[in-house]
Design a protein around this motif. Structure first.
Motif, mmCIF file in Angstrom:
data_model
loop_
_atom_site.group_PDB
_atom_site.id
_atom_site.type_symbol
_atom_site.label_atom_id
_atom_site.label_comp_id
_atom_site.label_asym_id
_atom_site.label_seq_id
_atom_site.Cartn_x
_atom_site.Cartn_y
_atom_site.Cartn_z
ATOM 1 N N SER A 26 0.820 -1.216 0.000
ATOM 2 C CA SER A 26 0.000 0.000 0.000
ATOM 3 C C SER A 26 0.852 1.264 0.000
ATOM 4 C CB SER A 26 -0.940 0.000 1.204
ATOM 5 O OG SER A 26 -0.213 -0.036 2.419
ATOM 6 N N THR A 29 1.697 1.534 -3.815
ATOM 7 C CA THR A 29 0.612 1.823 -4.748
ATOM 8 C C THR A 29 -0.156 3.087 -4.399
ATOM 9 O OG1 THR A 29 -0.898 0.394 -3.494
ATOM 10 C CG2 THR A 29 0.328 -0.615 -5.304
ATOM 11 N N ARG A 30 -0.285 3.406 -3.107
ATOM 12 C CA ARG A 30 -1.133 4.533 -2.705
ATOM 13 C C ARG A 30 -0.357 5.744 -2.201
ATOM 14 N NH1 ARG A 30 -6.160 3.174 -3.264
ATOM 15 N NH2 ARG A 30 -6.765 0.969 -3.284
ATOM 16 N N GLY A 190 -2.479 -5.697 1.832
ATOM 17 C CA GLY A 190 -1.935 -4.357 1.656
ATOM 18 C C GLY A 190 -0.518 -4.208 2.174
ATOM 19 N N HIS A 194 -2.110 -8.922 -1.607
ATOM 20 C CA HIS A 194 -3.113 -7.985 -2.101
ATOM 21 C C HIS A 194 -4.439 -8.232 -1.379
ATOM 22 C CE1 HIS A 194 -0.596 -6.268 -5.246
ATOM 23 N NE2 HIS A 194 -0.137 -7.491 -5.458
ATOM 24 N N HIS A 195 -5.370 -7.307 -1.511
ATOM 25 C CA HIS A 195 -6.601 -7.365 -0.722
ATOM 26 C C HIS A 195 -7.533 -8.499 -1.139
ATOM 27 C CE1 HIS A 195 -6.013 -3.748 1.709
ATOM 28 N NE2 HIS A 195 -5.453 -3.204 0.640
#
Length: 237
Positions: A26, A29-30, A190, A194-195
């Motif tokens: 995370s 990616t975020r 995350g 992955h979720h």
């Protein structure tokens, strides 16, 4: 500082059971944290297994029993695999495992959900706590598989989930002897899974010429075998 040099060395590795990890999916990616949080050269290499992306999302890392395989794209956008510890990763999940269970033939698998269930079923039979993270190994003849190498354009600008998806370059193999290095966890979505999955796995063929993050997988019954970490003092069975 080189492109792959760590600049988050103050972030210590976190341990869950046999598994250690640094950084998080995370954050990449975020939050756009693409620089290295860990250098492979700093790891204990004895019976080391691990998966993650190369710093700045310029390739994939798969470590198999202390051998670090790095997948990148060449100038013609063709995949290339080499061995090197001279890279860093924005996140990495890894474990040092000296002993594994005896290979256990698996039923037919048609997708990653089947693979996840096969790992869970075998782990339960071996008394592994499914609420603790653990690595797994699979070796055999892959009927077909799809994998990707992350290859971000250095001039792409601030990283976003959309750019992350766009940076994945997909490849496939069929009827090829391969190894899978994977990590299972129900509690690290995350972070290093992955979720939509409890597993994070990379595939590398036996010739060590193809490697990447596993996205799709299928094999026939008995064509592949699973190994799990052996409990201290236990004998392979």
């Amino acid at each position: 500082m080189s492109a792959n040099a760590p600049d988050h060395r103050d972030a210590p590795a976190v341990q869950d059971g046999l598994v250690q990890y640094v950084g998080a999916i995370s954050r990449v990616t975020r939050q756009g944290v693409l620089s290295a949080s860990i250098a492979l050269e700093d790891l204990s290499k004895d019976h080391l297994y691990g998966v993650g992306p190369v710093a700045n999302l310029r390739g994939e890392i798969t470590i198999v029993d202390g051998c670090p395989y790095i997948a990148v794209l060449d100038d013609s956008n063709r995949p290339s695999v080499s061995q090197s510890f001279a890279v860093g990763a924005p996140f990495l999940v890894y474990a040092n495992v000296a002993q594994w269970t005896a290979p256990e033939a698996l039923k037919a698998v048609a997708n990653l959900n089947d693979l996840e269930r096969a790992v869970e079923d075998a782990a339960a039979r071996h008394g592994i706590d499914l609420h603790s993270a653990f690595p797994f190994l699979i070796s055999g003849s892959v009927l077909q598989a799809k994998y990707h190498i992350i290859w971000r354009d250095p001039d792409a600008g601030p990283h976003t989930p959309e750019l992350h998806a766009k940076a994945k370059r997909y490849f496939s193999i069929a009827d090829e002897a391969s190894d899978i290095v994977g990590f299972y966890s129900r509690h690290h979505a995350g972070v290093f899974t992955h979720h939509d999955s409890f597993i994070h796995a990379h595939l590398v063929n036996h010739e060590r010429s193809k490697m990447g993050h596993l996205d799709e997988i299928a094999w026939e019954a008995g064509a592949a075998a699973l190994r799990l970490p052996l409990a201290p003092g236990a004998a392979p069975r």
